[in-house]
Design an enzyme around this catalytic site. Sequence first.
Site, PDB file in Angstrom:
ATOM      1  N   GLY A 104       0.811  -1.210   0.000  1.00 42.20           N
ATOM      2  CA  GLY A 104       0.000   0.000   0.000  1.00 42.20           C
ATOM      3  C   GLY A 104       0.848   1.265   0.000  1.00 42.20           C
ATOM      4  N   GLY A 106       1.878   3.200   2.342  1.00 49.90           N
ATOM      5  CA  GLY A 106       2.934   3.221   3.362  1.00 49.90           C
ATOM      6  C   GLY A 106       4.162   2.477   2.876  1.00 49.90           C
ATOM      7  CG  ASP A 152      -8.458  -0.104   1.680  1.00 54.09           C
ATOM      8  OD1 ASP A 152      -9.446  -0.780   1.986  1.00 54.09           O
ATOM      9  OD2 ASP A 152      -7.515   0.118   2.472  1.00 54.09           O
TER      10      ASP A 152
HETATM   11  P1  ATP Z   1      -2.124  -0.962   3.770  1.00 52.69           P
HETATM   12  O1  ATP Z   1      -2.740  -0.178   2.636  1.00 52.69           O
HETATM   13  O2  ATP Z   1      -2.594  -2.352   3.825  1.00 52.69           O
HETATM   14  O3  ATP Z   1      -2.183  -0.264   5.093  1.00 52.69           O
HETATM   15  P2  ATP Z   1       0.584  -0.065   3.636  1.00 52.69           P
HETATM   16  O4  ATP Z   1       1.715  -0.456   2.771  1.00 52.69           O
HETATM   17  O5  ATP Z   1       0.095   1.342   3.499  1.00 52.69           O
HETATM   18  O6  ATP Z   1      -0.568  -1.115   3.377  1.00 52.69           O
HETATM   19  P3  ATP Z   1       1.803   0.412   6.222  1.00 52.69           P
HETATM   20  O7  ATP Z   1       1.631  -0.304   7.510  1.00 52.69           O
HETATM   21  O8  ATP Z   1       1.542   1.870   6.158  1.00 52.69           O
HETATM   22  O9  ATP Z   1       0.936  -0.390   5.162  1.00 52.69           O
HETATM   23  O10 ATP Z   1       3.321   0.191   5.729  1.00 52.69           O
HETATM   24  C1  ATP Z   1       3.897  -1.101   5.693  1.00 52.69           C
HETATM   25  C2  ATP Z   1       5.330  -1.035   6.153  1.00 52.69           C
HETATM   26  O11 ATP Z   1       6.072  -0.143   5.306  1.00 52.69           O
HETATM   27  C3  ATP Z   1       5.520  -0.444   7.556  1.00 52.69           C
HETATM   28  O12 ATP Z   1       5.318  -1.406   8.548  1.00 52.69           O
HETATM   29  C4  ATP Z   1       6.955   0.033   7.487  1.00 52.69           C
HETATM   30  O13 ATP Z   1       7.841  -1.031   7.676  1.00 52.69           O
HETATM   31  C5  ATP Z   1       7.070   0.528   6.043  1.00 52.69           C
HETATM   32  N1  ATP Z   1       6.840   1.988   5.970  1.00 52.69           N
HETATM   33  C6  ATP Z   1       5.654   2.631   5.851  1.00 52.69           C
HETATM   34  N2  ATP Z   1       5.827   3.967   5.828  1.00 52.69           N
HETATM   35  C7  ATP Z   1       7.152   4.177   5.953  1.00 52.69           C
HETATM   36  C8  ATP Z   1       7.983   5.343   6.014  1.00 52.69           C
HETATM   37  N3  ATP Z   1       7.468   6.571   5.948  1.00 52.69           N
HETATM   38  N4  ATP Z   1       9.323   5.166   6.157  1.00 52.69           N
HETATM   39  C9  ATP Z   1       9.855   3.933   6.225  1.00 52.69           C
HETATM   40  N5  ATP Z   1       9.122   2.806   6.177  1.00 52.69           N
HETATM   41  C10 ATP Z   1       7.810   2.909   6.042  1.00 52.69           C
END
Ligand code: ATP
Length: 368
Positions: A104, A106, A152
Amino acid sequence: KKKIAIMTSGGDSPGMNGVVRACVRMAIHLGCDAFCVYEGYEGLVRGGDYIRKMEWHDVRGWLSEGGTLIGTARCMDFYERPGRVKAAKNMVLNGIDALIICGGDGSLTGADRFRAEWPSLLKELVDTKELTQEEIAPYAYLNIVGLVGSIDNDLSGTDATIGCYSALARICEMVDYIEATASSHSRAFVIEVMGRHCGWLALMAGVATGADFIFIPEKPREDNWRDEMCAVIQRHRKLGKRKTIVIVAEGAHDRYGNHISPEMIHKLLADKDGLALDTRITTLGHVQRGGTAVAYDRMLSTLQGVEAVRAVIEATPETETCVIAITENKIVRKPLMEAVQATKSVAKAIEAHDFDLAMSLRDTEFSD
Ligand code: ATP
Protein backbone atom coordinates in the site's frame (compact mmCIF):
# COMPACT_ATOMS: atom_id res chain seq x y z
CA LYS A 1 23.41 -11.23 -14.13
CA LYS A 2 20.83 -9.03 -12.44
CA LYS A 3 19.46 -10.15 -9.10
CA ILE A 4 15.89 -9.03 -8.57
CA ALA A 5 14.09 -9.40 -5.26
CA ILE A 6 10.33 -9.33 -4.79
CA MET A 7 8.47 -8.67 -1.58
CA THR A 8 4.93 -8.04 -0.33
CA SER A 9 4.31 -5.48 2.41
CA GLY A 10 1.47 -3.89 4.40
CA GLY A 11 -1.96 -5.51 4.46
CA ASP A 12 -2.32 -8.61 2.31
CA SER A 13 -4.55 -8.54 -0.74
CA PRO A 14 -5.76 -11.17 -3.22
CA GLY A 15 -3.45 -11.11 -6.23
CA MET A 16 -0.19 -10.59 -4.33
CA ASN A 17 0.78 -14.19 -5.09
CA GLY A 18 0.09 -13.54 -8.75
CA VAL A 19 2.54 -10.64 -8.57
CA VAL A 20 5.25 -12.78 -6.98
CA ARG A 21 4.71 -15.55 -9.53
CA ALA A 22 4.83 -13.14 -12.46
CA CYS A 23 7.94 -11.31 -11.20
CA VAL A 24 9.86 -14.50 -10.39
CA ARG A 25 9.09 -16.08 -13.73
CA MET A 26 9.60 -12.94 -15.80
CA ALA A 27 12.95 -12.34 -14.08
CA ILE A 28 14.07 -15.91 -14.82
CA HIS A 29 12.71 -15.65 -18.38
CA LEU A 30 14.92 -12.58 -18.95
CA GLY A 31 18.01 -14.31 -17.60
CA CYS A 32 18.03 -12.76 -14.12
CA ASP A 33 18.14 -14.38 -10.68
CA ALA A 34 14.90 -14.02 -8.74
CA PHE A 35 14.71 -13.71 -4.96
CA CYS A 36 11.85 -13.37 -2.52
CA VAL A 37 12.08 -11.36 0.66
CA TYR A 38 9.79 -13.04 3.19
CA GLU A 39 7.71 -11.04 5.73
CA GLY A 40 8.02 -7.65 3.99
CA TYR A 41 10.53 -5.11 5.34
CA GLU A 42 10.93 -7.27 8.44
CA GLY A 43 12.64 -9.89 6.28
CA LEU A 44 14.83 -7.30 4.63
CA VAL A 45 15.99 -6.03 8.03
CA ARG A 46 16.59 -9.53 9.41
CA GLY A 47 18.21 -11.03 6.31
CA GLY A 48 19.46 -14.63 6.47
CA ASP A 49 16.77 -17.14 5.69
CA TYR A 50 14.23 -14.39 5.04
CA ILE A 51 15.82 -13.78 1.64
CA ARG A 52 15.57 -16.80 -0.65
CA LYS A 53 16.44 -17.48 -4.24
CA MET A 54 13.43 -18.67 -6.22
CA GLU A 55 13.16 -21.04 -9.13
CA TRP A 56 10.48 -21.28 -11.80
CA HIS A 57 8.73 -24.21 -10.08
CA ASP A 58 8.76 -22.56 -6.64
CA VAL A 59 5.79 -20.39 -7.60
CA ARG A 60 3.79 -23.10 -9.33
CA GLY A 61 0.09 -22.90 -8.46
CA TRP A 62 0.45 -19.49 -6.78
CA LEU A 63 -1.84 -17.60 -9.14
CA SER A 64 -5.04 -18.83 -7.53
CA GLU A 65 -3.87 -18.74 -3.89
CA GLY A 66 -5.25 -16.02 -1.59
CA GLY A 67 -3.19 -13.82 0.74
CA THR A 68 0.56 -13.73 0.27
CA LEU A 69 2.57 -16.93 0.49
CA ILE A 70 5.83 -15.05 1.17
CA GLY A 71 4.25 -13.34 4.16
CA THR A 72 3.83 -9.68 4.98
CA ALA A 73 4.36 -7.65 8.14
CA ARG A 74 4.24 -4.19 9.60
CA CYS A 75 7.88 -3.50 10.41
CA MET A 76 8.63 -0.88 13.05
CA ASP A 77 12.42 -1.15 12.55
CA PHE A 78 12.19 0.00 8.94
CA TYR A 79 10.73 3.35 10.06
CA GLU A 80 14.08 4.05 11.77
CA ARG A 81 17.39 4.61 10.04
CA PRO A 82 19.28 1.79 11.84
CA GLY A 83 16.69 -0.66 10.48
CA ARG A 84 17.19 0.65 6.95
CA VAL A 85 20.98 0.41 7.36
CA LYS A 86 20.57 -3.29 8.20
CA ALA A 87 18.24 -3.74 5.24
CA ALA A 88 20.80 -2.15 2.91
CA LYS A 89 23.51 -4.45 4.24
CA ASN A 90 21.36 -7.52 3.63
CA MET A 91 20.66 -6.41 0.07
CA VAL A 92 24.39 -6.05 -0.65
CA LEU A 93 25.30 -9.32 1.09
CA ASN A 94 22.79 -11.15 -1.12
CA GLY A 95 23.97 -9.28 -4.21
CA ILE A 96 20.49 -7.90 -4.86
CA ASP A 97 20.50 -4.90 -7.16
CA ALA A 98 16.78 -4.37 -7.70
CA LEU A 99 13.73 -4.55 -5.47
CA ILE A 100 10.08 -4.88 -6.49
CA ILE A 101 7.63 -4.06 -3.71
CA CYS A 102 3.92 -4.84 -3.75
CA GLY A 103 2.06 -3.00 -1.00
CA GLY A 104 0.00 0.00 0.00
CA ASP A 105 0.95 3.67 0.13
CA GLY A 106 2.93 3.22 3.36
CA SER A 107 5.08 0.48 1.87
CA LEU A 108 5.70 2.54 -1.25
CA THR A 109 6.61 5.62 0.81
CA GLY A 110 9.11 3.46 2.71
CA ALA A 111 10.53 2.24 -0.60
CA ASP A 112 10.98 5.78 -1.90
CA ARG A 113 12.75 6.80 1.30
CA PHE A 114 15.02 3.75 1.12
CA ARG A 115 16.05 4.62 -2.42
CA ALA A 116 16.67 8.29 -1.60
CA GLU A 117 18.84 7.37 1.38
CA TRP A 118 20.64 4.50 -0.33
CA PRO A 119 24.05 6.20 -0.94
CA SER A 120 24.23 7.45 2.64
CA LEU A 121 23.21 4.05 4.02
CA LEU A 122 26.06 2.40 2.12
CA LYS A 123 28.50 5.10 3.24
CA GLU A 124 27.52 4.44 6.84
CA LEU A 125 28.13 0.70 6.36
CA VAL A 126 31.62 1.43 5.02
CA ASP A 127 32.37 4.01 7.74
CA THR A 128 31.43 1.49 10.44
CA LYS A 129 33.50 -1.18 8.62
CA GLU A 130 30.53 -3.50 8.19
CA LEU A 131 31.14 -3.54 4.45
CA THR A 132 34.14 -2.62 2.31
CA GLN A 133 34.33 -0.13 -0.51
CA GLU A 134 34.80 -3.05 -2.93
CA GLU A 135 31.68 -4.78 -1.64
CA ILE A 136 29.43 -1.75 -2.14
CA ALA A 137 30.99 -0.66 -5.46
CA PRO A 138 28.49 -2.50 -7.74
CA TYR A 139 25.50 -1.03 -5.88
CA ALA A 140 25.87 2.67 -6.60
CA TYR A 141 22.14 3.22 -6.78
CA LEU A 142 19.05 1.32 -5.70
CA ASN A 143 16.65 0.19 -8.36
CA ILE A 144 13.11 0.07 -6.94
CA VAL A 145 9.73 -0.43 -8.57
CA GLY A 146 6.37 -0.41 -6.77
CA LEU A 147 3.15 -2.30 -7.37
CA VAL A 148 -0.03 -1.39 -5.57
CA GLY A 149 -1.52 -4.28 -3.65
CA SER A 150 -4.50 -3.16 -1.60
CA ILE A 151 -8.16 -4.07 -1.34
CA ASP A 152 -9.09 -0.42 -0.73
CA ASN A 153 -8.35 0.89 -4.25
CA ASP A 154 -6.95 3.96 -2.52
CA LEU A 155 -4.09 4.95 -4.79
CA SER A 156 -4.49 7.82 -7.18
CA GLY A 157 -3.33 7.45 -10.75
CA THR A 158 -4.38 3.84 -11.20
CA ASP A 159 -7.86 2.60 -12.05
CA ALA A 160 -7.57 -0.42 -9.82
CA THR A 161 -5.23 -1.67 -7.12
CA ILE A 162 -4.37 -5.36 -7.05
CA GLY A 163 -7.01 -7.03 -4.87
CA CYS A 164 -9.79 -4.46 -4.91
CA TYR A 165 -12.02 -6.33 -7.33
CA SER A 166 -11.65 -9.57 -5.37
CA ALA A 167 -12.74 -7.81 -2.19
CA LEU A 168 -15.63 -6.12 -3.98
CA ALA A 169 -16.77 -9.43 -5.45
CA ARG A 170 -16.68 -11.02 -2.01
CA ILE A 171 -18.69 -8.18 -0.46
CA CYS A 172 -21.34 -8.40 -3.18
CA GLU A 173 -21.59 -12.16 -2.69
CA MET A 174 -22.04 -11.69 1.07
CA VAL A 175 -24.67 -8.99 0.56
CA ASP A 176 -26.54 -11.35 -1.77
CA TYR A 177 -26.57 -13.99 0.98
CA ILE A 178 -27.74 -11.49 3.55
CA GLU A 179 -30.44 -10.17 1.23
CA ALA A 180 -32.05 -13.59 1.05
CA THR A 181 -32.66 -13.66 4.78
CA ALA A 182 -33.48 -9.94 4.90
CA SER A 183 -36.25 -10.46 2.33
CA SER A 184 -37.53 -13.61 3.99
CA HIS A 185 -37.93 -11.94 7.37
CA SER A 186 -38.50 -8.40 6.12
CA ARG A 187 -35.42 -7.31 8.04
CA ALA A 188 -32.95 -4.47 7.85
CA PHE A 189 -29.22 -5.13 7.77
CA VAL A 190 -26.44 -2.69 8.50
CA ILE A 191 -23.35 -4.05 6.80
CA GLU A 192 -19.96 -2.69 7.74
CA VAL A 193 -17.27 -3.01 5.08
CA MET A 194 -13.55 -2.20 5.17
CA GLY A 195 -12.30 1.28 4.30
CA ARG A 196 -10.99 3.62 7.00
CA HIS A 197 -10.00 6.40 4.65
CA CYS A 198 -11.27 5.27 1.28
CA GLY A 199 -14.90 4.44 0.57
CA TRP A 200 -14.38 2.79 -2.82
CA LEU A 201 -15.46 -0.64 -1.59
CA ALA A 202 -18.56 0.66 0.21
CA LEU A 203 -19.55 2.89 -2.69
CA MET A 204 -19.08 0.24 -5.36
CA ALA A 205 -20.79 -2.38 -3.23
CA GLY A 206 -23.70 0.04 -2.78
CA VAL A 207 -23.99 0.53 -6.52
CA ALA A 208 -23.48 -3.14 -7.31
CA THR A 209 -26.06 -4.44 -4.84
CA GLY A 210 -28.60 -1.62 -5.04
CA ALA A 211 -28.25 -0.87 -1.33
CA ASP A 212 -30.77 1.52 0.23
CA PHE A 213 -28.20 3.85 1.76
CA ILE A 214 -24.42 4.09 2.06
CA PHE A 215 -21.94 5.94 4.25
CA ILE A 216 -18.40 6.63 3.02
CA PRO A 217 -15.56 8.79 4.40
CA GLU A 218 -15.39 10.90 1.23
CA LYS A 219 -18.94 12.10 1.74
CA PRO A 220 -19.21 13.41 5.30
CA ARG A 221 -22.87 13.46 6.19
CA GLU A 222 -24.76 16.68 6.93
CA ASP A 223 -26.49 17.30 10.25
CA ASN A 224 -29.75 15.88 8.93
CA TRP A 225 -28.31 12.49 7.89
CA ARG A 226 -30.57 10.60 10.30
CA ASP A 227 -33.74 12.10 8.81
CA GLU A 228 -32.40 11.71 5.29
CA MET A 229 -31.63 8.01 5.73
CA CYS A 230 -34.91 7.23 7.47
CA ALA A 231 -36.90 9.08 4.79
CA VAL A 232 -35.24 7.08 1.98
CA ILE A 233 -35.77 3.77 3.76
CA GLN A 234 -39.32 4.59 4.69
CA ARG A 235 -40.09 5.43 1.06
CA HIS A 236 -38.62 2.12 -0.09
CA ARG A 237 -40.60 0.23 2.52
CA LYS A 238 -43.85 1.98 1.57
CA LEU A 239 -43.29 0.88 -2.00
CA GLY A 240 -43.28 -2.69 -0.84
CA LYS A 241 -39.58 -3.44 -0.45
CA ARG A 242 -39.16 -6.20 2.14
CA LYS A 243 -35.44 -5.81 2.69
CA THR A 244 -33.30 -2.89 3.79
CA ILE A 245 -29.55 -2.83 3.23
CA VAL A 246 -27.36 -0.03 4.58
CA ILE A 247 -23.65 -0.25 3.76
CA VAL A 248 -21.27 1.66 5.99
CA ALA A 249 -17.51 2.02 5.51
CA GLU A 250 -15.38 1.73 8.66
CA GLY A 251 -14.29 5.34 8.36
CA ALA A 252 -17.75 6.90 7.80
CA HIS A 253 -18.28 10.17 9.62
CA ASP A 254 -20.35 13.35 9.72
CA ARG A 255 -19.09 16.77 8.69
CA TYR A 256 -17.68 17.37 12.16
CA GLY A 257 -15.58 14.23 11.94
CA ASN A 258 -17.78 12.22 14.34
CA HIS A 259 -17.72 8.54 13.47
CA ILE A 260 -21.00 7.13 12.14
CA SER A 261 -21.04 3.61 13.51
CA PRO A 262 -23.19 0.61 12.54
CA GLU A 263 -24.62 0.73 16.09
CA MET A 264 -25.85 4.31 15.59
CA ILE A 265 -27.56 3.31 12.35
CA HIS A 266 -29.00 0.18 13.96
CA LYS A 267 -30.52 2.24 16.75
CA LEU A 268 -32.25 4.53 14.27
CA LEU A 269 -33.65 1.75 12.12
CA ALA A 270 -34.85 -0.27 15.08
CA ASP A 271 -36.29 2.71 16.98
CA LYS A 272 -39.79 1.75 18.19
CA ASP A 273 -41.11 5.29 17.55
CA GLY A 274 -39.50 5.46 14.14
CA LEU A 275 -39.04 2.81 11.45
CA ALA A 276 -39.20 0.00 14.01
CA LEU A 277 -37.45 -2.46 11.71
CA ASP A 278 -36.11 -5.80 12.87
CA THR A 279 -32.48 -4.81 12.35
CA ARG A 280 -29.17 -6.72 12.46
CA ILE A 281 -25.59 -5.65 12.10
CA THR A 282 -23.15 -7.70 10.02
CA THR A 283 -19.47 -6.77 10.11
CA LEU A 284 -17.90 -8.50 7.14
CA GLY A 285 -14.36 -8.16 8.53
CA HIS A 286 -11.52 -10.19 7.11
CA VAL A 287 -13.57 -12.39 4.78
CA GLN A 288 -13.28 -9.36 2.48
CA ARG A 289 -9.51 -9.68 2.32
CA GLY A 290 -9.16 -13.43 2.08
CA GLY A 291 -9.95 -16.07 -0.47
CA THR A 292 -8.80 -16.53 -4.01
CA ALA A 293 -8.30 -13.64 -6.39
CA VAL A 294 -10.99 -12.99 -9.00
CA ALA A 295 -10.00 -13.28 -12.67
CA TYR A 296 -9.39 -9.52 -12.95
CA ASP A 297 -6.85 -9.54 -10.13
CA ARG A 298 -5.06 -12.57 -11.56
CA MET A 299 -4.80 -10.78 -14.87
CA LEU A 300 -3.77 -7.45 -13.32
CA SER A 301 -1.13 -8.98 -11.06
CA THR A 302 0.38 -10.95 -13.94
CA LEU A 303 0.49 -8.08 -16.43
CA GLN A 304 1.78 -5.63 -13.81
CA GLY A 305 4.37 -8.10 -12.51
CA VAL A 306 5.72 -8.51 -16.03
CA GLU A 307 5.88 -4.73 -16.46
CA ALA A 308 7.60 -4.28 -13.08
CA VAL A 309 10.45 -6.59 -14.11
CA ARG A 310 10.77 -4.76 -17.43
CA ALA A 311 10.91 -1.42 -15.58
CA VAL A 312 13.62 -2.71 -13.27
CA ILE A 313 15.73 -3.94 -16.17
CA GLU A 314 15.40 -0.70 -18.11
CA ALA A 315 16.05 1.58 -15.12
CA THR A 316 19.10 3.84 -14.94
CA PRO A 317 20.38 5.93 -12.00
CA GLU A 318 18.47 8.87 -13.50
CA THR A 319 15.13 7.05 -13.72
CA GLU A 320 12.54 8.27 -11.27
CA THR A 321 11.19 5.55 -8.97
CA CYS A 322 8.03 4.31 -10.61
CA VAL A 323 4.88 2.51 -9.66
CA ILE A 324 3.06 0.28 -12.10
CA ALA A 325 -0.50 1.45 -12.73
CA ILE A 326 -3.41 0.66 -14.98
CA THR A 327 -5.14 3.58 -16.65
CA GLU A 328 -7.74 3.31 -19.36
CA ASN A 329 -6.95 -0.39 -19.64
CA LYS A 330 -3.23 0.15 -20.27
CA ILE A 331 -0.47 -0.99 -17.95
CA VAL A 332 1.74 2.08 -17.43
CA ARG A 333 4.64 3.35 -15.28
CA LYS A 334 4.07 6.45 -13.16
CA PRO A 335 6.27 8.45 -10.78
CA LEU A 336 5.79 6.65 -7.48
CA MET A 337 5.70 9.57 -5.08
CA GLU A 338 3.36 11.61 -7.28
CA ALA A 339 0.81 8.81 -7.08
CA VAL A 340 1.28 8.44 -3.31
CA GLN A 341 1.03 12.19 -2.66
CA ALA A 342 -2.04 12.64 -4.84
CA THR A 343 -3.79 9.85 -2.96
CA LYS A 344 -3.81 11.93 0.17
CA SER A 345 -5.71 14.77 -1.45
CA VAL A 346 -8.01 13.14 -3.99
CA ALA A 347 -11.22 11.31 -3.24
CA LYS A 348 -10.76 8.98 -6.19
CA ALA A 349 -13.96 7.09 -5.58
CA ILE A 350 -16.06 10.20 -5.96
CA GLU A 351 -14.38 11.89 -8.87
CA ALA A 352 -14.75 9.16 -11.47
CA HIS A 353 -18.48 8.71 -12.02
CA ASP A 354 -21.91 10.07 -11.24
CA PHE A 355 -22.52 7.99 -8.16
CA ASP A 356 -25.45 10.02 -6.92
CA LEU A 357 -27.29 9.08 -10.07
CA ALA A 358 -26.15 5.46 -9.88
CA MET A 359 -27.42 5.19 -6.31
CA SER A 360 -30.74 6.75 -7.26
CA LEU A 361 -31.37 3.84 -9.64
CA ARG A 362 -32.21 1.63 -6.64
CA ASP A 363 -35.05 -0.57 -7.68
CA THR A 364 -37.96 1.32 -6.20
CA GLU A 365 -36.66 4.87 -6.40
CA PHE A 366 -38.36 5.90 -9.60
CA SER A 367 -41.55 3.96 -9.20
CA ASP A 368 -43.29 6.41 -6.89
P1 ATP B 1 -2.12 -0.96 3.77
O1 ATP B 1 -2.74 -0.18 2.64
O2 ATP B 1 -2.59 -2.35 3.82
O3 ATP B 1 -2.18 -0.26 5.09
P2 ATP B 1 0.58 -0.06 3.64
O4 ATP B 1 1.71 -0.46 2.77
O5 ATP B 1 0.10 1.34 3.50
O6 ATP B 1 -0.57 -1.12 3.38
P3 ATP B 1 1.80 0.41 6.22
O7 ATP B 1 1.63 -0.30 7.51
O8 ATP B 1 1.54 1.87 6.16
O9 ATP B 1 0.94 -0.39 5.16
O10 ATP B 1 3.32 0.19 5.73
C1 ATP B 1 3.90 -1.10 5.69
C2 ATP B 1 5.33 -1.04 6.15
O11 ATP B 1 6.07 -0.14 5.31
C3 ATP B 1 5.52 -0.44 7.56
O12 ATP B 1 5.32 -1.41 8.55
C4 ATP B 1 6.96 0.03 7.49
O13 ATP B 1 7.84 -1.03 7.68
C5 ATP B 1 7.07 0.53 6.04
N1 ATP B 1 6.84 1.99 5.97
C6 ATP B 1 5.65 2.63 5.85
N2 ATP B 1 5.83 3.97 5.83
C7 ATP B 1 7.15 4.18 5.95
C8 ATP B 1 7.98 5.34 6.01
N3 ATP B 1 7.47 6.57 5.95
N4 ATP B 1 9.32 5.17 6.16
C9 ATP B 1 9.85 3.93 6.23
N5 ATP B 1 9.12 2.81 6.18
C10 ATP B 1 7.81 2.91 6.04
